[in-house]
Scaffold this motif. Structure first.
Motif, short mmCIF file in Angstrom:
data_model
loop_
_atom_site.label_atom_id
_atom_site.label_comp_id
_atom_site.label_asym_id
_atom_site.label_seq_id
_atom_site.Cartn_x
_atom_site.Cartn_y
_atom_site.Cartn_z
N GLY A 188 0.82 -1.20 0.00
CA GLY A 188 0.00 0.00 0.00
C GLY A 188 0.86 1.25 0.00
N LYS A 189 0.22 2.40 0.18
CA LYS A 189 0.96 3.66 0.27
C LYS A 189 1.99 3.57 1.38
CE LYS A 189 0.39 8.60 1.18
NZ LYS A 189 -0.58 9.69 1.48
N LYS A 219 -3.38 12.36 12.21
CA LYS A 219 -4.40 11.43 12.67
C LYS A 219 -3.99 10.79 14.00
CE LYS A 219 -4.48 8.81 8.99
NZ LYS A 219 -4.79 7.66 8.10
N GLU A 227 -7.02 9.69 16.31
CA GLU A 227 -7.76 8.61 15.68
C GLU A 227 -6.94 7.32 15.69
OE1 GLU A 227 -9.98 7.66 11.39
OE2 GLU A 227 -8.72 9.44 11.64
N LYS A 229 -3.50 -5.25 10.15
CA LYS A 229 -4.65 -4.39 10.48
C LYS A 229 -4.23 -2.93 10.52
CE LYS A 229 -6.86 -7.92 13.40
NZ LYS A 229 -7.26 -8.27 14.79
N GLN A 238 -3.91 -1.58 7.03
CA GLN A 238 -5.22 -1.30 6.43
C GLN A 238 -5.79 0.02 6.96
OE1 GLN A 238 -7.27 -4.88 7.62
NE2 GLN A 238 -6.61 -6.03 5.83
N PHE A 239 -5.55 0.30 8.22
CA PHE A 239 -6.05 1.54 8.81
C PHE A 239 -5.34 2.76 8.27
CE2 PHE A 239 -5.81 4.86 12.05
CZ PHE A 239 -7.15 5.08 12.30
N ASN A 258 -3.66 3.11 5.61
CA ASN A 258 -3.74 3.27 4.15
C ASN A 258 -5.12 3.72 3.68
OD1 ASN A 258 -1.13 2.64 2.94
ND2 ASN A 258 -1.38 0.61 3.81
N ASN A 259 -6.09 3.81 4.60
CA ASN A 259 -7.42 4.28 4.24
C ASN A 259 -7.49 5.81 4.31
OD1 ASN A 259 -8.47 1.75 3.80
ND2 ASN A 259 -9.07 1.45 5.94
#
Length: 225
Positions: A133-134, A195, A198, A218, A221-222, A224-225
């Motif tokens: 991902g990024k 962030k 968060e 996990k 995934q967080f 990269n959103n």
């Protein structure tokens, strides 16, 4: 076998200017490679890997791996002691130079991805890609060699020469090529100031441990959103 050599030469020609000098018609291309080492120079003596307890390899067996996103597949293994990739060609074992290597090896059996990355520090070399991902999650595996320690008394046993796997280190790599070590939550939160709150809540609610690969997936995934 000729087809095998042809595929390997084609891939290496693409990845390295040195490969342009290789001859697809024979073994001359391996002249740019050096034979892989199978011993440790322990100052006082040289020890064969077979004489040392443990293994310097992630997996001592050669496994088929895909070179980047090309159709080329070849038997390789990862030496975590020397941080090199070895390739088996016609019963000979060679070290693939980093300047001639693909950016990624994907083991066909396990789908594990091994990438080469210059981090400009002591960790530069090969990493396992845990999440893409990024922001990528990377794992560094190192193996250390410990020389034999003779017994000094009849009551204290000595130790033999051994290879010992170290605890994996985890990193986050951004698209900017910056790499940070995932040592603790504080460093992670500092890296994502926009962030911070968060992310901190996510870590607490999901009880994320920065040493657990499933948790790091996990986390990837967080972020990269």
């Amino acid at each position: 076998m000729k087809l095998f050599f042809s595929l390997i030469v084609t891939a290496l020609t693409f990845f390295s200017l040195e490969a342009q000098q290789l001859s697809p018609g024979g073994n001359s291309w391996v002249a740019n490679f050096k034979k892989a080492s199978d011993e440790v120079n322990n100052q006082e003596e040289k020890l064969k890997y077979s004489e040392i307890k443990g293994t310097p390899y992630y997996n001592p067996d050669f496994e088929s791996a895909k070179f980047d996103d090309t159709p080329t597949v070849a038997p390789i293994r990862y030496n975590t002691f020397l941080d090199i990739v070895e390739i088996l060609i016609d019963n000979n074992i060679y070290e693939i130079p980093r300047e001639a290597t693909p950016k990624k090896f994907t083991f066909t059996k396990t789908n594990e991805r091994l990438i080469v990355l210059d981090t400009h520090d002591e960790y530069a070399g090969y990493f396992f890609e845990i999440a893409d991902g990024k922001y990528k999650i990377l794992k560094k595996i190192k193996t250390k060699f410990y020389g034999a320690v003779p017994s000094k008394t009849h009551f204290a046993a000595g130790t033999v020469s051994r290879f010992e796997s170290q605890r994996p280190l985890y990193f986050i790599k951004a698209e900017s090529s910056e790499v940070i070590t995932l040592k603790n939550t504080k460093d992670l939160l500092t890296y994502f100031p926009e962030k911070k709150d968060e992310l901190n809540n996510f870590l607490k609610i999901n009880k994320i441990k920065l040493t657990e690969e499933s948790d790091l997936v996990k986390l990837a995934q967080f972020i990269n959103n």
